[in-house]
Design a protein around this motif. Sequence first.
Motif, PDB file in Angstrom:
ATOM      1  N   PHE A 111      42.273  33.278  52.277  1.00 18.98           N
ATOM      2  CA  PHE A 111      43.582  33.915  51.542  1.00 18.98           C
ATOM      3  C   PHE A 111      43.843  32.376  50.170  1.00 18.98           C
ATOM      4  N   ASP A 112      43.401  31.205  51.131  1.00 16.50           N
ATOM      5  CA  ASP A 112      43.001  30.344  49.246  1.00 16.50           C
ATOM      6  C   ASP A 112      42.034  30.072  48.512  1.00 16.50           C
ATOM      7  N   ARG A 113      41.354  30.949  48.904  1.00 15.73           N
ATOM      8  CA  ARG A 113      40.234  31.254  47.513  1.00 15.73           C
ATOM      9  C   ARG A 113      40.115  32.644  46.706  1.00 15.73           C
ATOM     10  N   SER A 114      39.198  32.763  45.768  1.00 18.65           N
ATOM     11  CA  SER A 114      38.832  33.728  45.109  1.00 18.65           C
ATOM     12  C   SER A 114      37.671  34.476  45.832  1.00 18.65           C
ATOM     13  N   LEU A 115      37.627  36.000  45.814  1.00 21.09           N
ATOM     14  CA  LEU A 115      36.853  36.234  46.991  1.00 21.09           C
ATOM     15  C   LEU A 115      35.915  37.795  45.556  1.00 21.09           C
ATOM     16  N   GLU A 116      34.304  37.185  45.442  1.00 27.47           N
ATOM     17  CA  GLU A 116      33.668  37.657  44.690  1.00 27.47           C
ATOM     18  C   GLU A 116      33.081  39.043  45.254  1.00 27.47           C
ATOM     19  N   SER A 117      33.347  40.067  46.411  1.00 30.21           N
ATOM     20  CA  SER A 117      33.293  40.442  46.640  1.00 30.21           C
ATOM     21  C   SER A 117      34.596  41.748  47.046  1.00 30.21           C
ATOM     22  N   GLY A 118      35.794  41.019  46.975  1.00 26.83           N
ATOM     23  CA  GLY A 118      36.705  41.465  47.650  1.00 26.83           C
ATOM     24  C   GLY A 118      37.214  41.183  48.525  1.00 26.83           C
ATOM     25  N   PRO A 119      38.050  41.380  49.368  1.00 33.55           N
ATOM     26  CA  PRO A 119      38.385  41.344  50.762  1.00 33.55           C
ATOM     27  C   PRO A 119      36.902  41.870  52.000  1.00 33.55           C
ATOM     28  N   TYR A 120      37.392  41.534  52.995  1.00 27.80           N
ATOM     29  CA  TYR A 120      36.494  42.119  53.978  1.00 27.80           C
ATOM     30  C   TYR A 120      36.246  43.351  54.646  1.00 27.80           C
ATOM     31  N   THR A 121      35.736  44.263  55.065  1.00 26.42           N
ATOM     32  CA  THR A 121      35.947  46.027  55.106  1.00 26.42           C
ATOM     33  C   THR A 121      35.293  45.647  56.694  1.00 26.42           C
ATOM     34  N   LEU A 122      36.260  46.176  57.464  1.00 22.42           N
ATOM     35  CA  LEU A 122      35.887  46.677  58.775  1.00 22.42           C
ATOM     36  C   LEU A 122      35.916  47.978  58.229  1.00 22.42           C
ATOM     37  N   LYS A 123      34.391  48.745  58.900  1.00 21.45           N
ATOM     38  CA  LYS A 123      34.468  50.415  58.580  1.00 21.45           C
ATOM     39  C   LYS A 123      35.126  50.953  59.693  1.00 21.45           C
ATOM     40  N   TYR A 124      34.570  50.207  61.713  1.00 17.75           N
ATOM     41  CA  TYR A 124      35.132  51.250  62.660  1.00 17.75           C
ATOM     42  C   TYR A 124      35.760  50.366  63.467  1.00 17.75           C
ATOM     43  N   ARG A 125      36.107  51.655  64.312  1.00 21.61           N
ATOM     44  CA  ARG A 125      36.567  50.150  65.713  1.00 21.61           C
ATOM     45  C   ARG A 125      35.784  49.685  66.516  1.00 21.61           C
ATOM     46  N   GLY A 126      36.297  48.244  66.749  1.00 21.82           N
ATOM     47  CA  GLY A 126      34.969  47.437  67.079  1.00 21.82           C
ATOM     48  C   GLY A 126      34.935  46.709  66.377  1.00 21.82           C
ATOM     49  N   SER A 127      34.201  46.728  64.902  1.00 20.92           N
ATOM     50  CA  SER A 127      34.059  45.972  64.310  1.00 20.92           C
ATOM     51  C   SER A 127      34.855  44.987  63.790  1.00 20.92           C
ATOM     52  N   MET A 128      34.359  43.679  63.058  1.00 20.13           N
ATOM     53  CA  MET A 128      34.764  41.805  63.723  1.00 20.13           C
ATOM     54  C   MET A 128      33.767  41.747  62.536  1.00 20.13           C
ATOM     55  N   TRP A 129      34.979  40.536  62.059  1.00 15.89           N
ATOM     56  CA  TRP A 129      34.963  39.368  61.319  1.00 15.89           C
ATOM     57  C   TRP A 129      35.159  38.032  62.409  1.00 15.89           C
ATOM     58  N   GLY A 130      34.294  37.049  61.963  1.00 12.00           N
ATOM     59  CA  GLY A 130      34.497  35.385  62.679  1.00 12.00           C
ATOM     60  C   GLY A 130      33.113  34.709  62.215  1.00 12.00           C
ATOM     61  N   TYR A 131      33.370  33.625  63.024  1.00 16.29           N
ATOM     62  CA  TYR A 131      32.406  32.881  63.031  1.00 16.29           C
ATOM     63  C   TYR A 131      31.001  32.558  64.434  1.00 16.29           C
ATOM     64  N   LYS A 132      29.955  33.080  64.127  1.00 12.20           N
ATOM     65  CA  LYS A 132      29.081  33.162  65.170  1.00 12.20           C
ATOM     66  C   LYS A 132      29.210  31.364  65.486  1.00 12.20           C
ATOM     67  N   ARG A 133      28.995  30.311  64.869  1.00 17.53           N
ATOM     68  CA  ARG A 133      29.134  28.974  64.555  1.00 17.53           C
ATOM     69  C   ARG A 133      30.649  28.831  64.554  1.00 17.53           C
ATOM     70  N   PHE A 134      30.908  28.890  65.338  1.00 15.83           N
ATOM     71  CA  PHE A 134      32.669  28.299  64.819  1.00 15.83           C
ATOM     72  C   PHE A 134      33.058  27.218  64.859  1.00 15.83           C
ATOM     73  N   PHE A 135      32.871  26.206  65.716  1.00 11.74           N
ATOM     74  CA  PHE A 135      32.635  25.370  66.475  1.00 11.74           C
ATOM     75  C   PHE A 135      31.402  24.195  67.301  1.00 11.74           C
ATOM     76  N   ARG A 136      30.942  22.825  66.669  1.00 11.81           N
ATOM     77  CA  ARG A 136      29.789  22.828  67.753  1.00 11.81           C
ATOM     78  C   ARG A 136      30.679  22.561  69.166  1.00 11.81           C
ATOM     79  N   ARG A 137      30.397  22.670  70.800  1.00 17.67           N
ATOM     80  CA  ARG A 137      30.459  23.122  71.676  1.00 17.67           C
ATOM     81  C   ARG A 137      31.162  21.359  72.349  1.00 17.67           C
ATOM     82  N   ASN A 138      29.662  21.047  72.051  1.00 16.61           N
ATOM     83  CA  ASN A 138      30.257  19.133  72.793  1.00 16.61           C
ATOM     84  C   ASN A 138      30.490  18.499  71.598  1.00 16.61           C
ATOM     85  N   MET A 139      30.514  18.472  70.697  1.00 12.82           N
ATOM     86  CA  MET A 139      32.177  18.071  69.303  1.00 12.82           C
ATOM     87  C   MET A 139      33.230  18.229  70.239  1.00 12.82           C
ATOM     88  N   LEU A 140      33.859  20.013  70.255  1.00 10.75           N
ATOM     89  CA  LEU A 140      34.962  20.293  70.011  1.00 10.75           C
ATOM     90  C   LEU A 140      35.963  19.479  71.937  1.00 10.75           C
TER      91      LEU A 140
END
Length: 513
Positions: free
Chosen positions: A221-250
């Motif tokens: 929301f707080d930045r300009s997206l060059e390719s526009g909003p993310y598109t979810l093609k069908y039910r079960g599609s996801m957006w997120g981060y595989k490396r959201f936070f290093r576990r030992n630091m969390l």
Amino acid sequence: MGKCKRPTPKTVKDATEHPEGPSKPSALDRLEAANQFLAKIMKLRWYQSFVILSNFFPFWQNKSCLGFLESHPRKKILSCFPSSSSPSSLTSPKSETTALVVGNKSEDHVVFVPLQPRLGSPSSSRSVTETVNGSHNFTIKGYSLAKGIGVGKHIASDNFTVGGYQWAIYFYPDGKNPEDNSTYVSVFIALASEGTDVRALFELTLLDQSGAGKHKVHSHFDRSLESGPYTLKYRGSMWGYKRFFRRNMLESSVFLKDDCLKINCTVGVVVSAIDCSRLHSIHVPESDIGAHFGMLLENEECSDVTFIVSGEKFHAHKLVLAARSPVFETDFFDGMDEDNPEIVITDMEPNVFKALLHYIYRDTLVEDEDFLASTSSCTPSLSDTFAAKLLAASEKYALPRLRLMCESVLCRDISVDSVANILALADRYHASDLKSVCLKFAAENLVAVMRSDGFEYLKENCPLLQSELLKTVAGCEEEFSGGGKSRSVWAQFSDGGDTNDRSVRQQTWENGG
């Protein structure tokens, strides 16, 4: 422009054939013809305004009209018709213009001179593309126990609705990517309902629980997206981060407190629409009819019936009660209580009856701490709670909306230990929505529910509900085998079940992403 030559009218013949010449119309005839012609022009709606100068006007005789035509800045002549033409024979000029209409004294010609174009009413429209935003807070309690469930397995939040679609947050304690070897935790937002090419913006926030407000935020929301909003093609599609936070630091951070994580998710679904709203609008306030009827109840003005509940008197109005409840309508106008000014209620407590009247007059639930308090105790005395008693009252007096309100309150406290008792209560008072939720929850957490004290109560007092529960279990198995995200019910037996007292579906789903 030069002077207009006067063409010889076709109706005029040689003087030898008509020695006396054609008969001249009278001034009255000319006036009537001019008026008819004017009416015809108005009906055609080509012209916004015009002036008629006919040969019966005196100044035409001194040739001032020719001088006017010579000096007019828009003096282009479009067409010329003899005055003998009938109005029905006139056709529109190619250019939609207003006109100055003049008549020629000797030959009655009609000349169209363009003045200014007639414009239609202006119209406009506006296409607006914006986001419909919504947020969901997901609390993960017992983080240390969730570790070790396996890479690619996640804990899911309840579904929440934004922009007409269902969404869910997936938290992977051991990470989603096998290559990371559980070094990171993963967080994703999934489209949990049917949809095709759903465009959205997302924001994931891991909340700082120290009070410093230094949250970890990943946002579109707080930045300009060059390719526009993310598109979810069908039910079960996801957006997120595989490396959201290093576990030992969390695990040593301010984001983990009392073995609990808190994640906030904001979804902004992109929608486009044509905005045809007016420039000005008038705000219409919410209906206050409930407040007015509530004052009528409190003031007891014009009351015509008194209820006595355990010695406490409640004054009310027969017409209001009859309009809201078919049971009261029958009692007052078709039954034995028609002329009875006092009615004794023996199967209800005063505070419950007061809440019942509050709903009938105001169409809202009473703001009572006892009513809003948790009902998640695991004893058969659940029926003694305020919400359960008001549910019974709604059933007695046939108030379906009040029943749904009570079902909603009771639904918040469904847990492994309370679900059996709530299920029995829902079945007793025909609370079908609450019953359906209880059956599904019990089926999804069958092993843990069977070990609860409430299930023993269910077996002893409601044997028919056990068969309904088995049917629901079979339905959950079909959903699992068909690729749904619910965990296999029978797999719970091999896992030894889940004995945690949980009030939401915090269960491990197999590879839901």
